[in-house]
Design a protein around this motif. Sequence first.
Motif, short mmCIF file in Angstrom:
data_model
loop_
_atom_site.label_atom_id
_atom_site.label_comp_id
_atom_site.label_asym_id
_atom_site.label_seq_id
_atom_site.Cartn_x
_atom_site.Cartn_y
_atom_site.Cartn_z
N SER A 294 0.83 -1.21 0.00
CA SER A 294 0.00 0.00 0.00
C SER A 294 0.86 1.26 0.00
O SER A 294 0.60 2.20 -0.76
CB SER A 294 -0.93 0.00 1.21
OG SER A 294 -1.83 -1.09 1.16
N LYS A 295 1.88 1.27 0.85
CA LYS A 295 2.78 2.43 0.91
C LYS A 295 3.45 2.67 -0.45
O LYS A 295 3.57 3.81 -0.91
CB LYS A 295 3.84 2.22 1.98
CG LYS A 295 4.82 3.38 2.18
CD LYS A 295 5.74 3.11 3.34
CE LYS A 295 6.79 4.21 3.50
NZ LYS A 295 6.18 5.52 3.83
N ALA A 296 3.86 1.58 -1.10
CA ALA A 296 4.50 1.69 -2.41
C ALA A 296 3.53 2.13 -3.49
O ALA A 296 3.91 2.81 -4.45
CB ALA A 296 5.14 0.35 -2.79
N ALA A 297 2.26 1.74 -3.35
CA ALA A 297 1.27 2.04 -4.38
C ALA A 297 0.72 3.46 -4.30
O ALA A 297 0.33 4.04 -5.33
CB ALA A 297 0.12 1.04 -4.30
N VAL A 298 0.64 4.02 -3.10
CA VAL A 298 -0.04 5.30 -2.92
C VAL A 298 0.46 6.41 -3.84
O VAL A 298 -0.36 7.14 -4.43
CB VAL A 298 0.01 5.73 -1.44
CG1 VAL A 298 -0.35 7.22 -1.27
CG2 VAL A 298 -0.96 4.89 -0.62
N PRO A 299 1.78 6.61 -4.03
CA PRO A 299 2.20 7.69 -4.93
C PRO A 299 1.63 7.55 -6.34
O PRO A 299 1.35 8.55 -7.00
CB PRO A 299 3.73 7.55 -4.94
CG PRO A 299 4.06 6.91 -3.63
CD PRO A 299 2.94 5.95 -3.39
N HIS A 300 1.43 6.31 -6.78
CA HIS A 300 0.84 6.08 -8.10
C HIS A 300 -0.67 6.24 -8.07
O HIS A 300 -1.27 6.79 -9.00
CB HIS A 300 1.23 4.68 -8.60
CG HIS A 300 2.70 4.46 -8.67
ND1 HIS A 300 3.51 5.10 -9.60
CD2 HIS A 300 3.53 3.70 -7.91
CE1 HIS A 300 4.77 4.72 -9.41
NE2 HIS A 300 4.80 3.88 -8.40
N LEU A 301 -1.31 5.78 -7.00
CA LEU A 301 -2.76 5.91 -6.88
C LEU A 301 -3.19 7.37 -6.80
O LEU A 301 -4.29 7.73 -7.23
CB LEU A 301 -3.26 5.15 -5.65
CG LEU A 301 -3.04 3.63 -5.64
CD1 LEU A 301 -3.53 3.03 -4.32
CD2 LEU A 301 -3.73 2.97 -6.82
N LEU A 302 -2.33 8.22 -6.27
CA LEU A 302 -2.65 9.64 -6.18
C LEU A 302 -2.79 10.28 -7.56
O LEU A 302 -3.44 11.32 -7.70
CB LEU A 302 -1.56 10.37 -5.38
CG LEU A 302 -1.56 10.12 -3.87
CD1 LEU A 302 -0.32 10.71 -3.23
CD2 LEU A 302 -2.82 10.69 -3.22
N LYS A 303 -2.21 9.64 -8.55
CA LYS A 303 -2.31 10.16 -9.92
C LYS A 303 -3.59 9.69 -10.62
O LYS A 303 -3.91 10.16 -11.71
CB LYS A 303 -1.09 9.72 -10.73
CG LYS A 303 0.23 10.22 -10.15
CD LYS A 303 1.42 9.63 -10.90
CE LYS A 303 2.74 10.02 -10.25
NZ LYS A 303 3.92 9.38 -10.92
N SER A 304 -4.29 8.76 -9.99
CA SER A 304 -5.55 8.26 -10.53
C SER A 304 -6.69 9.17 -10.09
O SER A 304 -6.63 9.82 -9.04
CB SER A 304 -5.80 6.83 -10.05
OG SER A 304 -7.09 6.39 -10.41
N THR A 305 -7.75 9.20 -10.87
CA THR A 305 -8.92 9.98 -10.48
C THR A 305 -9.79 9.24 -9.48
O THR A 305 -10.68 9.83 -8.86
CB THR A 305 -9.78 10.33 -11.71
OG1 THR A 305 -10.16 9.12 -12.38
CG2 THR A 305 -8.99 11.22 -12.68
N ALA A 306 -9.54 7.94 -9.32
CA ALA A 306 -10.35 7.12 -8.41
C ALA A 306 -9.52 5.96 -7.90
O ALA A 306 -9.72 4.81 -8.30
CB ALA A 306 -11.62 6.62 -9.10
N GLY A 307 -8.56 6.25 -7.02
CA GLY A 307 -7.68 5.21 -6.51
C GLY A 307 -8.41 4.27 -5.56
O GLY A 307 -9.32 4.69 -4.83
N ARG A 308 -8.00 3.01 -5.58
CA ARG A 308 -8.65 2.00 -4.74
C ARG A 308 -7.60 1.08 -4.11
O ARG A 308 -6.66 0.65 -4.79
CB ARG A 308 -9.60 1.13 -5.57
CG ARG A 308 -10.72 1.87 -6.28
CD ARG A 308 -11.84 2.21 -5.31
NE ARG A 308 -13.00 2.76 -6.00
CZ ARG A 308 -13.18 4.06 -6.23
NH1 ARG A 308 -12.27 4.94 -5.82
NH2 ARG A 308 -14.27 4.48 -6.86
N ILE A 309 -7.81 0.76 -2.84
CA ILE A 309 -7.08 -0.32 -2.18
C ILE A 309 -8.11 -1.23 -1.53
O ILE A 309 -9.00 -0.76 -0.81
CB ILE A 309 -6.10 0.21 -1.10
CG1 ILE A 309 -5.02 1.10 -1.73
CG2 ILE A 309 -5.45 -0.96 -0.35
CD1 ILE A 309 -4.09 1.77 -0.71
#
Length: 229
Positions: A114-129
């Motif tokens: 999750s920590k590794a993914a968050v910087p990339h998910l922030l670039k999405s308009t609808a990030g999901r975990i």
Amino acid sequence: MMLTGKCVAVTGAFGSLGAAVVEAVQKAGARVAAIDRTATPHEPLGDAALFGNVDLGDMASAQKTLDDIAQKLGGLDALVNVAGMFRWETLVDGSLDTWDLLYRVNLRTAAAASKAAVPHLLKSTAGRIVNVGAGAAGKATAGMGAYAASKAGVARLTEALADELKDQHITVNAVLPSIIDTAPNRADMPTAEFDRWVKPAQLADVIVFLLSDQAAAITGALVPVNGRV
């Protein structure tokens, strides 16, 4: 399809539940990266990009893998943390090493990915975990202490991260299955009524919904998926 155009990473993707999630996410229209500690999947995973031999308990390894996935898939919209394991062992007759093992495999992998993914998910308009917890985390019985403690940690991670990211267009939820109908579980409980258990595909369908735009208003939820257990 519910996830058309989305890029989704799935951990623990080479196992029974992980493979079902990969299949369901692909059917929903997403591009998928399949991550696992083992080298190769036991069954075909469609067009998924395969990332084997990944130790998600190691932060550097997790970061490199999620960075590579975002580059390969052209971004990242969602992460599904399936990676995990089960051990039944009493405290008196068992080893504290089991507690460390289940913490690392069940909780640390989810936190690191999750920590590794968050910087990339922030670039999405609808990030999901979406995390895979366990219904058994609510109350431990004999032999379930280490497992329940690690999965209770997954629940608290879900709630804390959901609150942390709620204003950044990223939702964080968890599914809490009872007993999943897998070959190892059938072998461990040969006299059980298997038709009462949750099928991997059924759990995967709930995960797909939580990844979708239809679930945009849901975050911090711990969703029981009990079958008829």
